[in-house]
Design a protein around this motif. Structure first.
Motif, PDB file in Angstrom:
ATOM      1  N   ARG A 127      43.523  36.092  27.464  1.00  0.00           N
ATOM      2  CA  ARG A 127      43.126  37.103  26.467  1.00  0.00           C
ATOM      3  C   ARG A 127      42.554  36.438  25.223  1.00  0.00           C
ATOM      4  N   GLU A 128      43.175  35.354  24.782  1.00  0.00           N
ATOM      5  CA  GLU A 128      42.696  34.648  23.589  1.00  0.00           C
ATOM      6  C   GLU A 128      41.302  34.072  23.820  1.00  0.00           C
ATOM      7  N   LEU A 129      41.087  33.471  24.982  1.00  0.00           N
ATOM      8  CA  LEU A 129      39.760  32.932  25.294  1.00  0.00           C
ATOM      9  C   LEU A 129      38.729  34.051  25.446  1.00  0.00           C
ATOM     10  N   ALA A 130      39.133  35.170  25.994  1.00  0.00           N
ATOM     11  CA  ALA A 130      38.214  36.298  26.175  1.00  0.00           C
ATOM     12  C   ALA A 130      37.878  36.976  24.839  1.00  0.00           C
ATOM     13  N   ALA A 131      38.733  36.791  23.856  1.00  0.00           N
ATOM     14  CA  ALA A 131      38.510  37.415  22.544  1.00  0.00           C
ATOM     15  C   ALA A 131      37.561  36.598  21.668  1.00  0.00           C
ATOM     16  N   GLN A 132      37.253  35.372  22.076  1.00  0.00           N
ATOM     17  CA  GLN A 132      36.388  34.514  21.277  1.00  0.00           C
ATOM     18  C   GLN A 132      35.062  34.291  21.992  1.00  0.00           C
ATOM     19  N   THR A 133      33.980  34.463  21.253  1.00  0.00           N
ATOM     20  CA  THR A 133      32.651  34.240  21.823  1.00  0.00           C
ATOM     21  C   THR A 133      32.087  32.911  21.324  1.00  0.00           C
ATOM     22  N   LEU A 134      31.013  32.505  21.948  1.00  0.00           N
ATOM     23  CA  LEU A 134      30.315  31.315  21.461  1.00  0.00           C
ATOM     24  C   LEU A 134      29.789  31.546  20.043  1.00  0.00           C
ATOM     25  N   ALA A 135      29.482  32.789  19.705  1.00  0.00           N
ATOM     26  CA  ALA A 135      29.041  33.101  18.333  1.00  0.00           C
ATOM     27  C   ALA A 135      30.171  32.833  17.339  1.00  0.00           C
ATOM     28  N   ASP A 136      31.403  33.124  17.732  1.00  0.00           N
ATOM     29  CA  ASP A 136      32.548  32.832  16.859  1.00  0.00           C
ATOM     30  C   ASP A 136      32.673  31.324  16.626  1.00  0.00           C
ATOM     31  N   VAL A 137      32.507  30.558  17.687  1.00  0.00           N
ATOM     32  CA  VAL A 137      32.579  29.099  17.575  1.00  0.00           C
ATOM     33  C   VAL A 137      31.424  28.590  16.719  1.00  0.00           C
ATOM     34  N   GLN A 138      30.241  29.134  16.951  1.00  0.00           N
ATOM     35  CA  GLN A 138      29.078  28.728  16.151  1.00  0.00           C
ATOM     36  C   GLN A 138      29.338  28.971  14.667  1.00  0.00           C
ATOM     37  N   GLU A 139      29.943  30.081  14.361  1.00  0.00           N
ATOM     38  CA  GLU A 139      30.261  30.415  12.969  1.00  0.00           C
ATOM     39  C   GLU A 139      31.160  29.338  12.346  1.00  0.00           C
ATOM     40  N   GLN A 140      32.147  28.884  13.109  1.00  0.00           N
ATOM     41  CA  GLN A 140      33.031  27.823  12.622  1.00  0.00           C
ATOM     42  C   GLN A 140      32.262  26.512  12.416  1.00  0.00           C
ATOM     43  N   VAL A 141      31.377  26.195  13.351  1.00  0.00           N
ATOM     44  CA  VAL A 141      30.579  24.977  13.234  1.00  0.00           C
ATOM     45  C   VAL A 141      29.710  25.039  11.985  1.00  0.00           C
ATOM     46  N   LEU A 142      29.086  26.176  11.756  1.00  0.00           N
ATOM     47  CA  LEU A 142      28.188  26.315  10.612  1.00  0.00           C
ATOM     48  C   LEU A 142      28.909  26.148   9.283  1.00  0.00           C
ATOM     49  N   ARG A 143      30.187  26.528   9.248  1.00  0.00           N
ATOM     50  CA  ARG A 143      30.956  26.336   8.013  1.00  0.00           C
ATOM     51  C   ARG A 143      31.204  24.853   7.731  1.00  0.00           C
ATOM     52  N   SER A 144      31.441  24.082   8.788  1.00  0.00           N
ATOM     53  CA  SER A 144      31.755  22.662   8.577  1.00  0.00           C
ATOM     54  C   SER A 144      30.528  21.748   8.690  1.00  0.00           C
ATOM     55  N   ALA A 145      29.531  22.176   9.425  1.00  0.00           N
ATOM     56  CA  ALA A 145      28.325  21.348   9.607  1.00  0.00           C
ATOM     57  C   ALA A 145      27.095  22.249   9.636  1.00  0.00           C
ATOM     58  N   PRO A 146      26.696  22.784   8.479  1.00  0.00           N
ATOM     59  CA  PRO A 146      25.603  23.761   8.451  1.00  0.00           C
ATOM     60  C   PRO A 146      24.263  23.237   8.967  1.00  0.00           C
ATOM     61  N   ASP A 147      24.090  21.918   8.976  1.00  0.00           N
ATOM     62  CA  ASP A 147      22.822  21.364   9.448  1.00  0.00           C
ATOM     63  C   ASP A 147      22.823  21.078  10.955  1.00  0.00           C
TER      64      ASP A 147
END
Length: 158
Positions: A127-147
């Motif tokens: 359920r936890e994996l199904a609740a997270q999309t690649l867009a959610d992960v991308q959002e986290q990446v952009l916060r720490s490494a915007p470039d």
């Protein structure tokens, strides 16, 4: 629970494909080179993602891979299931019915408590994996490494 390294490779590769130019197919060799991975093994993961409808592939010298749908519609569970398969992580083999503590076959046994606990844990994990999309992960990446998207796009385009 232990997953193969192919899951990590597939997730990172999907993000890289999300950051590639929209009209660009990227070869397995090029995608593998980005992380210095063995191309034949990554290609197996990519083919699994194609079969799951996460990627599309174009054959030929100018062929390659690209996302089949927006990353908002690709869950982490989609990728895990594509790479690891849809089967259950835990399978109860009813070992309690063997050995000196085994009850006769005719006894009405209560459900296996270990099996029930493992199924609850796996369901929560899925359920936890199904609740997270690649867009959610991308959002986290952009916060720490915007470039990261631009650096990746440039590297893949070379």
């Amino acid at each position: 629970m232990r997953m193969s390294e192919g899951v990590e490779w597939a997730l990172h590769t999907c993000l890289n494909l999300a950051w590639a130019a929209a009209d660009q197919s990227i070869s397995a060799t090029r995608l593998a080179a980005f992380y210095e991975l063995p191309a034949p093994y990554l290609n197996k993961q990519l083919q699994s993602l194609v079969r799951a409808g996460i990627l599309t592939s174009t054959p030929g010298p100018r062929g390659g891979f690209r996302l089949a749908r927006p990353i908002e519609r690709v869950t982490l569970m989609d990728v895990v299931a594509a790479i690891e398969g849809p089967g259950e992580a835990f399978r109860c083999t009813e070992i309690r019915s063997r050995g000196p503590g085994a009850a006769p076959e005719s006894d009405n046994k209560p459900p296996c408590a270990i099996d029930q606990a493992m199924r609850r844990a796996e369901l929560a994990w899925r359920r936890e994996l199904a609740a997270q999309t690649l867009a959610d992960v991308q959002e986290q990446v952009l916060r720490s490494a915007p470039d990261a998207p631009e650096r990746t796009r440039r590297w893949l385009a070379d």
